[in-house]
Write an enzyme that holds these catalytic residues in place. Structure first.
Site, PDB file in Angstrom:
ATOM      1  N   ASN A  78       6.019   1.318   2.261  1.00  0.00           N
ATOM      2  CA  ASN A  78       4.699   1.266   3.041  1.00  0.00           C
ATOM      3  C   ASN A  78       5.042   1.375   4.613  1.00  0.00           C
ATOM      4  O   ASN A  78       4.260   1.392   5.601  1.00  0.00           O
ATOM      5  CB  ASN A  78       3.543   0.191   2.942  1.00  0.00           C
ATOM      6  CG  ASN A  78       3.463  -0.201   1.537  1.00  0.00           C
ATOM      7  OD1 ASN A  78       3.900  -0.992   0.798  1.00  0.00           O
ATOM      8  ND2 ASN A  78       2.582   0.776   1.072  1.00  0.00           N
ATOM      9  N   ILE A  85       3.470   1.726  10.106  1.00  0.00           N
ATOM     10  CA  ILE A  85       3.100   0.790   8.876  1.00  0.00           C
ATOM     11  C   ILE A  85       1.724   1.367   8.277  1.00  0.00           C
ATOM     12  O   ILE A  85       0.862   1.450   9.074  1.00  0.00           O
ATOM     13  CB  ILE A  85       3.085  -0.473   9.417  1.00  0.00           C
ATOM     14  CG1 ILE A  85       4.422  -0.861  10.128  1.00  0.00           C
ATOM     15  CG2 ILE A  85       2.826  -1.536   8.091  1.00  0.00           C
ATOM     16  CD1 ILE A  85       4.312  -1.919  11.100  1.00  0.00           C
ATOM     17  N   CYS A  86       1.650   1.204   6.833  1.00  0.00           N
ATOM     18  CA  CYS A  86       0.718   1.488   6.234  1.00  0.00           C
ATOM     19  C   CYS A  86       0.131   0.265   5.849  1.00  0.00           C
ATOM     20  O   CYS A  86       0.489  -0.343   4.915  1.00  0.00           O
ATOM     21  CB  CYS A  86       0.882   2.347   4.741  1.00  0.00           C
ATOM     22  SG  CYS A  86      -0.763   3.135   4.050  1.00  0.00           S
ATOM     23  N   LEU A  87      -0.994  -0.055   6.663  1.00  0.00           N
ATOM     24  CA  LEU A  87      -1.644  -1.488   6.449  1.00  0.00           C
ATOM     25  C   LEU A  87      -3.129  -1.331   6.744  1.00  0.00           C
ATOM     26  O   LEU A  87      -3.415  -1.247   8.076  1.00  0.00           O
ATOM     27  CB  LEU A  87      -0.851  -2.490   7.051  1.00  0.00           C
ATOM     28  CG  LEU A  87      -1.203  -3.902   7.007  1.00  0.00           C
ATOM     29  CD1 LEU A  87      -0.889  -4.264   5.387  1.00  0.00           C
ATOM     30  CD2 LEU A  87      -0.451  -4.729   7.878  1.00  0.00           C
ATOM     31  N   ASP A 122      -0.188   2.539  -2.197  1.00  0.00           N
ATOM     32  CA  ASP A 122      -0.692   3.386  -1.149  1.00  0.00           C
ATOM     33  C   ASP A 122       0.550   3.427  -0.018  1.00  0.00           C
ATOM     34  O   ASP A 122       0.498   3.035   1.152  1.00  0.00           O
ATOM     35  CB  ASP A 122      -1.919   2.210  -0.259  1.00  0.00           C
ATOM     36  CG  ASP A 122      -2.226   2.952   0.950  1.00  0.00           C
ATOM     37  OD1 ASP A 122      -2.399   4.204   1.134  1.00  0.00           O
ATOM     38  OD2 ASP A 122      -3.039   2.310   1.753  1.00  0.00           O
TER      39      ASP A 122
END
Length: 197
Positions: A78, A85-87, A122
């Protein structure tokens, strides 16, 4: 005005009551340019790693989320090679979950949790995500190697510098009070870098 007073409160809270394993401070004198540090969690491939992050506070904060990226390279599905950052808490609705009631400490804690529990469904890094899902031993090995290479080099250098500057045990200078103080500081440094020793 709301932004400045809120940032002051948050920075004070981060300085006096930081979340475990997280530190955050102002970079230079600019309140909207912060740096953070997250310690890799126990029983993860990031254990004993020190990960530095850049935290940029937008003009519309807290109505927009902070922009956070890793400065220390990390092997994670992620987090991409540029540190992005994928959050969900780093994005506005409807795709994200940012709310003005959240704060910097909450977001950094969420990133720390993401490090411990990656979300391969994701990903930003499809190849690492696939490895995490279908070849976990290889993922763990690669993540540990990256942690050793990128997140532990600085602390190793700091330890080595301290050890190089200490006198030998039989050296008469050890009895000098300054040297005794340095020796006691080394114990503190060793505990900082190796808390389980």
């Amino acid at each position: 005005m709301q932004r400045a007073s809120r940032l002051k409160r948050e920075l004070h809270m981060l300085a006096t009551e930081p979340p475990p394993g997280i530190t955050c401070w102002q970079d230079k004198d600019q309140m909207d340019d912060l740096r953070a540090q997250i310690l890799g969690g126990a029983n993860t491939p990031y254990e004993k790693g020190v990960f530095k992050l850049e935290v940029i506070i937008p003009e519309r904060y807290p109505f927009e989320p902070p922009q956070i990226r890793f400065l220390t390279p990390i092997y994670h599905p992620n987090i991409d090679s540029a540190g992005r950052i994928c959050l969900d808490v780093l994005k506005l609705p409807p795709k994200g979950a940012w709310r003005p009631s959240l704060n910097i400490a909450t977001v950094l804690t969420s990133i720390q949790l993401l490090m411990s529990e990656p979300n391969p469904d994701d990903p930003l890094m499809a190849d690492i995500s696939s490895e995490f899902k279908y070849n976990k031993p290889a993922f763990l090995k690669n993540a540990r190697q990256w942690t050793e290479k990128h997140a532990r080099q600085k602390q190793k250098a700091d330890e080595e510098e301290m050890l190089d500057n200490l006198p030998e045990a039989g050296d008469s200078r050890v009895h000098n009070s300054t040297q005794k103080r340095k020796a006691s500081q080394l114990v503190g440094i060793e505990k900082k870098f190796h808390p389980d020793v």
